[in-house]
Design an enzyme around this catalytic site. Structure first.
Site, short mmCIF file in Angstrom:
data_model
loop_
_atom_site.label_atom_id
_atom_site.label_comp_id
_atom_site.label_asym_id
_atom_site.label_seq_id
_atom_site.Cartn_x
_atom_site.Cartn_y
_atom_site.Cartn_z
N HIS A 45 0.84 -1.21 -0.11
CA HIS A 45 -0.19 0.09 -0.17
C HIS A 45 0.86 1.23 0.04
O HIS A 45 1.94 1.14 0.28
CB HIS A 45 -0.98 -0.06 1.28
CG HIS A 45 -0.10 0.53 2.48
ND1 HIS A 45 -0.28 1.76 2.96
CD2 HIS A 45 0.42 -0.29 3.45
CE1 HIS A 45 0.47 1.92 4.10
NE2 HIS A 45 0.88 0.55 4.37
N CYS A 46 0.41 2.36 -0.61
CA CYS A 46 0.93 3.73 -0.39
C CYS A 46 -0.27 4.45 0.29
O CYS A 46 -0.84 4.18 1.24
CB CYS A 46 1.64 4.12 -1.49
SG CYS A 46 0.46 4.19 -3.01
N LYS A 47 -0.43 5.72 -0.52
CA LYS A 47 -1.64 6.61 -0.03
C LYS A 47 -2.76 6.16 -0.86
O LYS A 47 -3.91 6.00 0.30
CB LYS A 47 -1.11 8.11 -0.12
CG LYS A 47 -2.07 9.14 0.26
CD LYS A 47 -2.31 9.66 1.84
CE LYS A 47 -3.10 10.43 2.09
NZ LYS A 47 -3.12 10.82 3.63
N SER A 89 2.75 2.16 -4.74
CA SER A 89 2.49 0.61 -4.30
C SER A 89 2.33 -0.01 -5.70
O SER A 89 2.60 -1.07 -6.09
CB SER A 89 1.59 0.54 -3.38
OG SER A 89 0.28 1.29 -3.87
#
Length: 652
Positions: free
Chosen positions: A409-411, A417
């Protein structure tokens, strides 16, 4: 200020001591025993020079040697007025000092112990600057973080180990805090007072200068003794989280409640959260309002919730966002957003055991429950993901080998990601970039890495293709595999890709959002103040031993970090072709600039000397004709022509 002397003995060997030890045994144990003295200030303890090996004391009084080896001997204390009375804080620091010394190996010394601010009192935290003298040509230093449950505790734990390499930098963060960056790790410290901060920064500056001069780099035999302390980390997860805290996070994990110490407000928030799920499931989200949700919660809980309105709204938004579940790209891999990383129920339902956090601005929400791997980058085209893809592939494969799953995941799960999942698919399944992109976008349509990450994926595709087509790299001994990470400073950016044809409108909109997750980065960050530059500025305030010497502009210290462009007239001379610095350190750059300035000055003097010499010869002819004299002018011509005269004599 109080003086504390600690007698230190070697660790216990497990063998019993003879009833009647011989003189040879006494002398041997006396040589192993040594003393260290400390100056105790309020909030800090400064290590003084070693008091010696204590041979004479051991021979004169053998009875103290009957105590079990490995234990700290009683300390000899003195106060400023020479009396034995001590203030309570000195007694507390004395006891803490003994406990911290017991954590060290016999050959290691505490140069400084500074008390730090704690996020959750009554906990106490200390930063130790520890050096060793085990037969090393150069002194090596590490930072240790020590935790005390409270001031009256009779035990302490180790929560941080940070070796000081040659690249160590110390930055002032404001409000009395500073951060230490070494070997790719960054840690934040905030002493309890200005005096403690000043003492700490002085010791850190000296240690950084020694490390810089010694050329200590990771991967060699230097600082190998730090692994002894890394294996001894035993603080609880709450303390470890505090040592790992970062200053520029935007999303934080919820505070960890102490067992049995939840406040009334926290209990009510937990009850609201438990009922909120059921209320939302039973409501028509297209027509229900926030006020109606709150009224339904009041009926269920039987109490007014006016003061919790903001909490209810925030949790509703969080739960709504979490309804967008993570996308299952492969049987063992999920691709999601910050919301998915914060949804404990979903993580447990998906049997996730590993979480790959690709965001710089998002914290690890459940470090005590899951195995984390962090790649701290921003979503911008200049960010380098390629050097990390070998590690991320190994991390994902570890989860698959254990029969569990990993969340990447990222934001928003759009750019950083997504690019990492694409790189994993290309390497694991032998796909090209186009095939991997089609597969991932079918399962998560909003995926759209920014142009910089797409260029790195193209480069990675070429590396993988070369690796599959030729095994020469693996057969040669000592040759780096083509899949090894490329250094960010030497990677050459590829030309920008043309816009991709087609694609859904939703994907385009979300791709733009993903590339603009951190708009504040475009405005530029405030330059960070470097401790080395501050110390050099302070040194310039001292009176010079040579009154006639003047400080040139090129000798002024670089107070701000190297991320900002220096404001001196010869800055362009310190860069090589292509715009990259020849050396990152300030001293080689200064010497280079001074050498170039000296060459320019010599050339200028020589050219002017030739011009003045020609003018002087012409004027001398005129003066002989007119019979006039110009003594000052002739002296000036002779003085400036001396450079050419010396060259002519050399040629002769």
């Amino acid at each position: 200020m109080a003086l504390v002397t600690v007698s230190r003995s070697p660790p216990a060997s497990g063998h019993s001591t003879p009833v009647g030890p011989t003189d040879r045994v006494i002398r041997r144990r006396g040589r192993l025993q040594r003393r260290q003295s400390f100056a105790v200030l309020r909030g800090a303890v400064l290590g003084l020079q070693d008091g010696g090996e204590g041979n004479d004391a051991a021979e004169a009084d053998p009875e103290p040697m009957e105590k079990p080896s490995g234990e700290e001997q009683p300390a000899e204390d003195q106060t400023d007025n020479g009396q034995g009375s001590q203030s309570p804080w000195k007694q507390v620091q004395k006891r803490h000092l003994h406990l911290m010394v017991e954590l060290l190996r016999p050959q290691d010394d505490i140069r400084l112990a500074a008390q730090l601010e704690a996020a959750r009192p009554p906990r106490l935290r200390y930063l130790l600057v520890v050096s060793t003298g085990e037969g090393l040509s150069e002194e090596e230093t590490i930072l240790l973080g020590v935790d005390f449950p409270d001031s009256s505790s009779h035990s302490c734990t180790l929560g941080l180990v940070l070796p000081l390499w040659s690249d160590t930098q110390v930055y002032l963060d404001g409000d009395g805090g500073f951060s230490v960056t070494s070997g790719g790790q960054s840690r934040i410290f905030k002493p309890v007072s200005i005096q403690t901060m000043w003492a700490t920064l002085q010791v850190l500056h000296q240690a950084c200068e020694v490390a810089l001069g010694s050329g200590l780099v990771p991967g060699g035999s230097a600082l190998a003794w730090a692994t002894h302390y890394q294996e001894k980390l035993n603080s609880d997860q709450g303390c470890l989280n505090e040592w790992m805290a970062m200053s520029d996070l935007e999303s934080f994990r919820p505070p960890n409640a102490e067992p049995g110490q939840a406040s009334e407000q926290e209990q009510m928030e937990q009850a609201i959260l438990a009922e909120l799920w059921q209320v939302l499931d039973a409501s028509d989200l297209d027509s229900v309002t926030s006020k109606e949700i709150r009224q339904a919660l009041e009926l269920r809980l039987g109490c007014p919730l006016q003061q919790y309105r903001d909490f209810i709204d925030n949790q509703m938004l969080l739960l709504m966002a979490q309804q967008d579940r993570a996308s299952r790209i492969f049987p063992h891999l999920y691709l999601g957003s910050e919301w998915n990383a914060a949804n404990l129920e979903e993580l447990q339902r998906n049997r996730v055991s590993h979480i790959l956090n690709m965001a710089r601005e998002i914290d690890n929400f459940f470090p005590e429950r899951f195995t984390y791997h962090n790649v701290r980058v921003w979503d911008e085209e200049s960010a380098q993901l390629l050097p990390h893809w070998k590690e991320t592939h190994r991390f994902i494969e570890d989860a698959r080998a254990q029969g569990t799953r990993v969340l990447v995941h990222c934001k928003m799960g759009v750019s950083r990601s997504a690019a990492t999942v694409l790189a994993y698919a290309m390497k694991q399944y032998g796909w090209g970039l186009e095939q991997a992109l089609i597969h991932v976008q079918e399962l998560r349509p909003i995926v759209r890495p920014n142009p910089g990450f797409l260029r790195q994926l193209q480069t990675y595709q070429g590396i993988l293709t070369a690796s599959r087509q030729s095994h020469v790299w693996e057969q040669k001994v000592g040759v780096v595999s083509p899949e090894e990470p490329l250094a960010p400073e030497v990677s050459t950016p590829l030309p920008p890709l043309p816009p991709e044809p087609g694609g859904s409108g939703e994907g385009m909109v979300m791709g733009q959002k993903g590339s603009q997750e951190t708009p504040k980065e475009e405005l530029g960050l405030r330059p960070r103040i470097n401790l080395r530059g501050v110390m050099r500025s302070i040194s310039l305030l001292e009176p010079s031993s040579e009154p006639e010497s003047t400080t040139e502009a090129g000798d002024l210290p670089e107070v701000f970090s190297s991320d900002e462009e220096p404001l001196h007239p010869f800055s362009q001379l310190s860069r090589a072709k292509g715009g990259q610095r020849v050396c990152k350190g300030p001293w080689p750059a200064l010497k280079s600039r001074q050498s170039v300035v000296a060459l320019h000055s010599a050339a200028l003097v020589a050219s002017r000397a030739r011009a003045f010499q020609g003018q002087g010869q012409g004027q001398g002819q005129e003066q002989r004709e007119t019979g006039t004299s110009s003594t000052p002018r002739l002296r000036k011509v002779i003085r400036q022509a001396s450079v050419d005269d010396s060259r002519e004599e050399g040629k002769a």
